[in-house]
Design a protein around this motif. Sequence first.
Motif, PDB file in Angstrom:
ATOM      1  N   LEU A  37       0.840  -1.132   0.048  1.00 44.47           N
ATOM      2  CA  LEU A  37       0.139   0.004  -0.136  1.00 44.47           C
ATOM      3  C   LEU A  37       1.029   1.364   0.038  1.00 44.47           C
ATOM      4  CD1 LEU A  37      -2.689  -0.939   2.615  1.00 44.47           C
ATOM      5  CD2 LEU A  37      -3.216  -0.813   0.140  1.00 44.47           C
ATOM      6  N   VAL A  38       1.857   1.174   0.694  1.00 38.25           N
ATOM      7  CA  VAL A  38       3.077   2.138   0.690  1.00 38.25           C
ATOM      8  C   VAL A  38       4.070   2.162  -0.255  1.00 38.25           C
ATOM      9  CG1 VAL A  38       4.527   3.794   2.110  1.00 38.25           C
ATOM     10  CG2 VAL A  38       2.358   2.670   3.243  1.00 38.25           C
ATOM     11  N   PRO A  44       8.119  10.913  -3.331  1.00 41.26           N
ATOM     12  CA  PRO A  44       7.827  11.889  -2.457  1.00 41.26           C
ATOM     13  C   PRO A  44       6.294  11.674  -1.785  1.00 41.26           C
ATOM     14  CG  PRO A  44       8.267  12.702  -4.802  1.00 41.26           C
ATOM     15  CD  PRO A  44       8.392  11.062  -4.713  1.00 41.26           C
ATOM     16  N   TRP A  45       5.392  10.763  -2.494  1.00 46.36           N
ATOM     17  CA  TRP A  45       4.316  10.141  -1.677  1.00 46.36           C
ATOM     18  C   TRP A  45       4.381   9.450  -0.673  1.00 46.36           C
ATOM     19  CZ3 TRP A  45      -0.201  12.887  -2.471  1.00 46.36           C
ATOM     20  CH2 TRP A  45      -0.457  13.609  -3.692  1.00 46.36           C
ATOM     21  N   VAL A  50       4.438   7.976   4.996  1.00 46.73           N
ATOM     22  CA  VAL A  50       5.286   7.327   5.913  1.00 46.73           C
ATOM     23  C   VAL A  50       5.143   8.418   7.136  1.00 46.73           C
ATOM     24  CG1 VAL A  50       7.611   6.693   6.740  1.00 46.73           C
ATOM     25  CG2 VAL A  50       6.587   5.510   4.681  1.00 46.73           C
ATOM     26  N   ALA A  51       5.518   9.662   7.009  1.00 48.21           N
ATOM     27  CA  ALA A  51       5.657  10.793   7.971  1.00 48.21           C
ATOM     28  C   ALA A  51       4.395  10.992   8.573  1.00 48.21           C
ATOM     29  CB  ALA A  51       6.199  12.062   7.387  1.00 48.21           C
ATOM     30  N   TRP A  52       3.097  10.958   7.782  1.00 48.59           N
ATOM     31  CA  TRP A  52       1.834  11.064   8.403  1.00 48.59           C
ATOM     32  C   TRP A  52       1.656   9.915   9.241  1.00 48.59           C
ATOM     33  CZ3 TRP A  52      -2.925  11.062   4.747  1.00 48.59           C
ATOM     34  CH2 TRP A  52      -4.062  11.295   5.192  1.00 48.59           C
ATOM     35  N   GLY A  53       1.769   8.742   8.632  1.00 46.17           N
ATOM     36  CA  GLY A  53       1.440   7.691   9.568  1.00 46.17           C
ATOM     37  C   GLY A  53       2.344   7.443  10.756  1.00 46.17           C
ATOM     38  N   GLY A  54       3.493   8.141  10.759  1.00 48.39           N
ATOM     39  CA  GLY A  54       4.646   7.860  11.965  1.00 48.39           C
ATOM     40  C   GLY A  54       3.939   8.732  12.950  1.00 48.39           C
ATOM     41  N   TRP A  55       3.559   9.723  12.530  1.00 45.56           N
ATOM     42  CA  TRP A  55       2.885  10.812  13.585  1.00 45.56           C
ATOM     43  C   TRP A  55       1.630  10.339  14.161  1.00 45.56           C
ATOM     44  CZ3 TRP A  55      -0.818  15.055  12.419  1.00 45.56           C
ATOM     45  CH2 TRP A  55      -1.097  15.902  13.528  1.00 45.56           C
ATOM     46  N   VAL A  87      -7.511   9.116  11.722  1.00 50.60           N
ATOM     47  CA  VAL A  87      -8.635   8.668  11.066  1.00 50.60           C
ATOM     48  C   VAL A  87      -8.248   9.061   9.535  1.00 50.60           C
ATOM     49  CG1 VAL A  87     -11.003   9.307  10.489  1.00 50.60           C
ATOM     50  CG2 VAL A  87     -10.287   8.775  12.659  1.00 50.60           C
ATOM     51  N   GLY A  88      -7.965  10.263   9.253  1.00 55.16           N
ATOM     52  CA  GLY A  88      -7.416  10.447   7.706  1.00 55.16           C
ATOM     53  C   GLY A  88      -6.167   9.407   7.483  1.00 55.16           C
ATOM     54  N   PHE A  89      -5.348   9.314   8.207  1.00 57.07           N
ATOM     55  CA  PHE A  89      -4.590   7.995   7.603  1.00 57.07           C
ATOM     56  C   PHE A  89      -5.047   6.636   7.330  1.00 57.07           C
ATOM     57  CE2 PHE A  89      -1.098   4.830   8.709  1.00 57.07           C
ATOM     58  CZ  PHE A  89      -0.264   5.175   7.525  1.00 57.07           C
ATOM     59  N   GLY A  90      -6.081   6.267   7.976  1.00 56.94           N
ATOM     60  CA  GLY A  90      -6.898   5.124   7.971  1.00 56.94           C
ATOM     61  C   GLY A  90      -7.683   5.198   6.709  1.00 56.94           C
TER      62      GLY A  90
END
Length: 100
Positions: A37-38, A44-45, A50-55, A87-90
Amino acid sequence: MIDGNPGMRRSRRADRPLSALLLAAGLALWLLWRPELVQALPWPWRVGLVAWGGWALGAAFARPLLDGREGRLARLAASAGSRAALVGFGLALAGRALLG
């Protein structure tokens, strides 16, 4: 107070870290099961996701540990923004899974 029993006190706020923790654990397991999925994204995406999900996942896992403490990290982990990021990451992962 639950069912009129004063010995069983629990705030409504105490349920929120558990739901966020369960969602974060589910997303982490899903990423372990389907890392493509990643991985299939352009660089760049991928870095951004990964940064968004890590946070998002880190804040959800750290929130129960920091509950009741003061400080910047505790406020950041308990903020509505960290829950919205989770929620956004999910939703981003679900969209990625549905769209291919």
